[in-house]
Scaffold this active site. Structure first.
Site, short mmCIF file in Angstrom:
data_model
loop_
_atom_site.label_atom_id
_atom_site.label_comp_id
_atom_site.label_asym_id
_atom_site.label_seq_id
_atom_site.Cartn_x
_atom_site.Cartn_y
_atom_site.Cartn_z
N ARG A 226 -19.22 50.97 54.50
CA ARG A 226 -19.35 50.06 55.67
C ARG A 226 -18.62 50.65 56.87
NH1 ARG A 226 -19.24 45.97 51.51
NH2 ARG A 226 -16.97 46.15 51.41
N LYS B 273 -25.56 34.22 75.16
CA LYS B 273 -26.37 35.08 74.28
C LYS B 273 -27.50 34.24 73.68
CE LYS B 273 -26.01 38.05 70.20
NZ LYS B 273 -25.24 39.13 69.59
N LYS C 194 -17.28 35.91 69.78
CA LYS C 194 -18.65 35.40 69.58
C LYS C 194 -18.66 34.23 68.62
CE LYS C 194 -22.19 36.65 66.69
NZ LYS C 194 -23.14 37.54 66.02
P1 13P Z 1 -29.62 40.54 66.05
O1 13P Z 1 -29.78 41.29 67.34
O2 13P Z 1 -29.86 41.39 64.84
O3 13P Z 1 -30.36 39.24 66.06
O4 13P Z 1 -28.08 40.18 65.94
C1 13P Z 1 -27.42 39.73 67.04
C2 13P Z 1 -26.31 38.86 66.63
O5 13P Z 1 -25.18 39.13 66.93
C3 13P Z 1 -26.62 37.63 65.87
O6 13P Z 1 -25.51 36.78 65.88
#
Ligand code: 13P
Length: 334
Positions: free
Chosen positions: A43, A216, A133
């Site tokens: 990982r 986002k 996030k």
């Molecule tokens: P994806 O772009 O693979 O959807 O992932 C973005 C992400 O951070 C989801 O929380």
């Protein structure tokens, strides 16, 4: 730096955000899909390989890490946050604890992680994080998303955002309307509208400074199983219209998730949006799968060939960097 300056750095023109914050379980699914053994070493090796590519300086304004990764050291002995800072990327951290069944509407989910968040945030700040996030998830179905799910998740996103700004970091506010299902693009438009509206209501109640967040969202797209296919131009028109109507103009940056779109679809759609972007929003990417998929495949096939892996990742990041300025074209992909 002020919160607004951090948000603008994360989404600077020509740059975007690398979402490398897959939980250990999700990362293991990715490794298994390319036939690689799920170990801590593997990982870390994949992530370190991406983080040492030249694309980092040119196209990646910020990187979202998982709790394990922000504490790790690279093979040369420096910490992962130090490596990212050297490349001038802002260090980010996923702080939600994933989803749980929503009591009272058990086919829907609520994102967990508010308990003890203030204390965890102060630790992450010390480890170098300057943004965070939190992802809320909404499924489209006959009776979904319910008002209960929209309100509960928006409330959690706003409480999270207020705590993050108190800790002097920029919250990424991620309300994701999933692409699962056979719904058409107009249904996605309507649900995304409802979700964004409720999120900004709650953010206002919690006194979150909009100049210090990055949104986002999902793009406005039909479900994977929809029989009605649409062009990138239609996606762009509807997505931009939805954002203009529902996102306050104080928000400096909007960074889309890819949500299961293929790499080229995600680039093409982002480019189409930026080609018609007549707003002041910095509109870019915060992709996980759509930035890493090809690089992951190459890494699995040629783990010791760092140049080959870097070439693939650099290309993808460059294409998305161009799309963030509306300067991508299909001809550049070959
Ligand atoms: P994806 O772009 O693979 O959807 O992932 C973005 C992400 O951070 C989801 O929380």
């Amino acid at each position: 730096m002020t919160l607004e300056e951090i948000a603008k750095k994360m989404c600077a023109k020509g740059k975007g955000i690398l979402a490398a914050d897959e939980s250990t379980g999700t990362m293991d699914k990715r490794l298994t899909s390319v036939g690689v053994e799920c170990t801590d070493k593997n990982r870390l090796n994949f992530r370190e390989t991406l983080f040492t590519s030249s694309a980092m300086k040119s196209y990646i304004g910020g990187v979202i890490l998982f709790d394990v990764t922000i504490r790790e050291k690279t093979s040369t002995g420096i910490s992962i946050p130090e490596l990212l800072e050297k490349n001038n990327s802002v260090v980010g951290i996923k702080v939600d604890k994933g989803t749980k069944k929503l009591a009272g509407s058990p086919e829907e989910v609520i994102t967990d992680g508010l308990d003890g968040l203030r204390e965890r945030l102060s630790e992450y700040y010390k480890l170098g994080a300057r943004f965070t996030k939190w992802r809320a998830v909404f499924n489209i179905g006959k009776n979904y998303p319910s008002i209960q799910s929209i309100k509960s998740n928006a409330h959690a996103l706003a409480r999270y955002s207020a705590l993050v700004q108190e800790a002097k970091m920029v919250p990424i506010v991620e309300p994701e309307v999933l692409m699962e299902g056979d719904h058409d693009i107009d249904t996605c438009y309507k649900v995304t509208t409802d979700v964004l509206n409720e999120c900004f209501n709650e953010l206002a109640i919690q006194k979150v400074l909009l100049k210090g967040i990055v949104l986002k969202p999902n793009m406005v797209v039909p479900g994977f199983k929809s029989s009605k296919k649409v062009t990138p131009e239609e996606i762009a028109k509807k997505t931009l219209d939805c954002l203009k109507k529902n996102v306050p103009s104080d928000v400096p940056g909007i960074a889309f998730l890819s949500g299961g779109q293929s790499e080229q679809e995600a680039t093409n759609n982002l480019d189409a949006i930026n080609k018609i972007n007549d707003t002041n929003f910095l509109i870019t990417y915060s992709y996980g799968r759509a930035l890493q998929q090809s690089a992951l495949k190459t890494w699995a096939e040629e783990m010791n060939n760092t140049k080959a892996i870097h070439d693939v990742f650099n290309h993808r990041a460059k294409m998305n960097g161009l799309a963030s300025k509306g300067e991508w074209s299909q001809a550049l992909e070959v």
